[in-house]
Scaffold this motif. Structure first.
Motif, PDB file in Angstrom:
ATOM      1  N   UNK A   1      63.735  19.856  48.901  1.00  0.00           N
ATOM      2  CA  UNK A   1      63.173  19.335  50.147  1.00  0.00           C
ATOM      3  C   UNK A   1      64.209  19.397  51.275  1.00  0.00           C
ATOM      4  N   UNK A   2      63.709  19.634  52.475  1.00  0.00           N
ATOM      5  CA  UNK A   2      64.548  19.693  53.667  1.00  0.00           C
ATOM      6  C   UNK A   2      64.010  18.703  54.680  1.00  0.00           C
ATOM      7  N   UNK A   3      64.861  17.891  55.310  1.00  0.00           N
ATOM      8  CA  UNK A   3      66.319  17.887  55.190  1.00  0.00           C
ATOM      9  C   UNK A   3      66.798  17.359  53.839  1.00  0.00           C
ATOM     10  N   UNK A   4      68.029  17.746  53.520  1.00  0.00           N
ATOM     11  CA  UNK A   4      68.659  17.309  52.290  1.00  0.00           C
ATOM     12  C   UNK A   4      69.176  15.878  52.438  1.00  0.00           C
ATOM     13  N   UNK A   5      69.421  15.242  51.301  1.00  0.00           N
ATOM     14  CA  UNK A   5      70.329  14.089  51.279  1.00  0.00           C
ATOM     15  C   UNK A   5      71.685  14.608  50.815  1.00  0.00           C
ATOM     16  N   UNK A   6      72.753  13.893  51.147  1.00  0.00           N
ATOM     17  CA  UNK A   6      74.080  14.344  50.746  1.00  0.00           C
ATOM     18  C   UNK A   6      74.205  14.481  49.241  1.00  0.00           C
TER      19      UNK A   6
ATOM     20  N   UNK B   1      80.754  20.975  60.630  1.00  0.00           N
ATOM     21  CA  UNK B   1      80.179  19.715  61.129  1.00  0.00           C
ATOM     22  C   UNK B   1      78.719  19.899  61.513  1.00  0.00           C
ATOM     23  N   UNK B   2      78.427  20.951  62.269  1.00  0.00           N
ATOM     24  CA  UNK B   2      77.067  21.124  62.788  1.00  0.00           C
ATOM     25  C   UNK B   2      76.064  21.455  61.688  1.00  0.00           C
ATOM     26  N   UNK B   3      76.503  22.230  60.684  1.00  0.00           N
ATOM     27  CA  UNK B   3      75.554  22.588  59.624  1.00  0.00           C
ATOM     28  C   UNK B   3      75.202  21.371  58.780  1.00  0.00           C
ATOM     29  N   UNK B   4      76.175  20.480  58.584  1.00  0.00           N
ATOM     30  CA  UNK B   4      75.861  19.260  57.836  1.00  0.00           C
ATOM     31  C   UNK B   4      74.939  18.355  58.640  1.00  0.00           C
ATOM     32  N   UNK B   5      75.137  18.297  59.922  1.00  0.00           N
ATOM     33  CA  UNK B   5      74.224  17.512  60.766  1.00  0.00           C
ATOM     34  C   UNK B   5      72.801  18.048  60.641  1.00  0.00           C
ATOM     35  N   UNK B   6      72.645  19.351  60.684  1.00  0.00           N
ATOM     36  CA  UNK B   6      71.326  19.974  60.574  1.00  0.00           C
ATOM     37  C   UNK B   6      70.723  19.734  59.195  1.00  0.00           C
ATOM     38  N   UNK B   7      71.500  19.934  58.155  1.00  0.00           N
ATOM     39  CA  UNK B   7      70.984  19.780  56.793  1.00  0.00           C
ATOM     40  C   UNK B   7      70.546  18.356  56.492  1.00  0.00           C
ATOM     41  N   UNK B   8      71.275  17.374  57.015  1.00  0.00           N
ATOM     42  CA  UNK B   8      71.008  15.979  56.665  1.00  0.00           C
ATOM     43  C   UNK B   8      69.998  15.313  57.593  1.00  0.00           C
ATOM     44  N   UNK B   9      69.723  15.936  58.755  1.00  0.00           N
ATOM     45  CA  UNK B   9      68.758  15.348  59.694  1.00  0.00           C
ATOM     46  C   UNK B   9      67.528  16.221  59.902  1.00  0.00           C
ATOM     47  N   UNK B  10      67.675  17.508  59.614  1.00  0.00           N
ATOM     48  CA  UNK B  10      66.580  18.437  59.881  1.00  0.00           C
ATOM     49  C   UNK B  10      66.472  18.823  61.340  1.00  0.00           C
TER      50      UNK B  10
END
Length: 284
Positions: free
Chosen positions: A31-36, A145-154
Motif C-alpha cells: 500500500x502507498x503511502x508506506x509506513x516506515x 529527504x524528499x523521497x522519504x517525505x513522498x513515500x510516507x505521506x503520499x
C-alpha cells in the motif's frame, strides 16, 4: 510508473502500434503511502530476490514484437513485484526470444537493480535491446529527504516549501516520449542493433561516478544486512538498526568515503572506472 509508461509509449500508439499495458499486482499489495516499518520490512526479501505471489497476469497475446518492462529499484535491487514477475514461469515463456526495453524510475541509484534485471532477462532467453534510467537529479542527501517525505505521506510536493519536489521531475517524465519516438523506426523495421547507442546520445542513461562508487559499496553491505536479518526470528529490532545505519552511512559515511576515494583511488583508476561505467551503459 503509469504516467511514465503513458508518455513513453505515446509515440508508438501514434505510429499505429498496438500497445498493451499490464499492471503487475502482488496478492498481498504494498500500500502507498508506506509506513516506515512496512517499508524497511521488505528490505531482506527485496535484496535477497525472494519472490511474492502475484495476482494473475493476463496477457492478450502469446507472443510480442517488443516488451517494455517498467520497474522501480528498491534497496538497490529490483522491486519485489518486478523480481516476482521476471521469475514467473509463464512470463519467462513470453520473454524467450523477445526484444525487451527496460525503463526504471528511482531516486538515483539504479545500477545494481539494472544489472540484476539484465542478468535475469538473459537467463530467460530475452533479447535486451534498450535501457532507460530515470532518476531524481537533485543531490543525494536532498533526494533522500524528499523521497522519504513522498513515500510516507503520499504527497509529491515540496517538503516545508523549501525542498524540491521528490522523484523524477515532471519535465523528465514528459520527455520520455522522445525516447519512445526513437524506438518507433526500430519497432517497425524489427531491427534493434543501434537502438541503445541512439538512446545514449539522447541521455536516456547517465552514470555518475560518485553514485556508482557509493552504490558499489552499499550493495555489498545491504546483502550482509539482508542475510543477517532474514535469519532472525524477531526481525523488528534489526530492521530498526539497519534504518539508523542507513541514515548514518548516507550523511556521514558516504562523504568520508568519497573524499578518501578522490584522494587515494580515483586518480589512479581511470581505465577501471571508464570500463565500469561502460558496462552499465550497455545492454549486453
Amino acid at each position: 510508473m503509469g504516467q511514465i509508461m503513458d508518455s513513453f509509449t505515446r509515440p508508438l500508439v501514434e505510429a499505429g502500434a498496438s500497445v498493451e499495458q499490464v499492471l503487475i499486482k502482488p496478492v498481498a499489495e504494498y500500500t502507498f503511502p508506506w509506513t516506515g516499518n512496512r517499508f524497511f520490512a521488505v528490505m531482506p526479501d527485496c535484496v535477497l530476490s525472494v519472490p511474492t505471489e502475484l495476482q494473475p497476469v493476463i496477457l492478450k497475446e502469446k507472443a510480442y514484437d517488443l516488451i517494455i518492462l517498467g520497474y522501480q529499484p528498491w534497496f538497490l535491487s529490483p522491486s519485489i513485484p518486478s523480481n516476482s514477475l521476471l521469475n514467473h514461469p509463464d512470463f519467462r515463456g513470453v520473454l524467450k526470444g523477445t526484444p525487451v526495453i527496460t525503463i526504471s524510475a528511482g531516486r538515483n541509484m539504479w545500477l545494481n537493480a539494472y544489472d540484476r534485471i539484465r542478468n535475469t532477462l538473459k537467463e530467460a532467453g530475452a533479447n535486451l535491446v534498450g535501457n532507460i534510467a530515470l532518476v531524481d537529479k537533485h543531490i543525494n542527501p536532498v533526494s533522500f529527504v524528499t523521497i522519504f517525505y513522498w513515500m510516507l505521506t503520499g504527497k509529491k510536493e515540496r517538503y516545508l516549501n523549501i525542498f524540491p519536489k521528490p522523484g523524477v521531475a515532471e519535465e523528465d517524465i514528459s520527455n520520455t516520449n522522445i525516447f519512445g519516438a526513437t524506438i518507433v523506426p526500430h519497432l517497425l523495421a524489427g531491427k534493434w542493433d543501434c537502438l541503445q547507442r541512439e538512446l545514449l546520445e539522447q541521455k536516456a542513461v547517465v552514470v555518475k561516478y560518485p553514485l556508482m562508487f557509493i552504490e558499489g559499496k552499499a550493495k555489498i553491505i545491504f546483502a550482509v544486512w539482508a542475510r543477517f536479518i532474514a535469519k532472525r526470528k524477531n526481525k523488528a529490532p534489526w530492521l530498526s538498526a539497519f534504518k539508523y545505519y542507513l541514515f548514518v552511512a548516507l550523511f556521514l559515511g558516504a562523504p568520508v568515503l568519497l573524499t578518501l576515494d578522490a584522494i587515494f583511488i580515483k586518480p589512479f583508476s581511470t581505465k577501471r572506472i571508464k570500463a565500469k561505467k561502460q558496462n552499465y551503459l550497455q545492454v549486453i
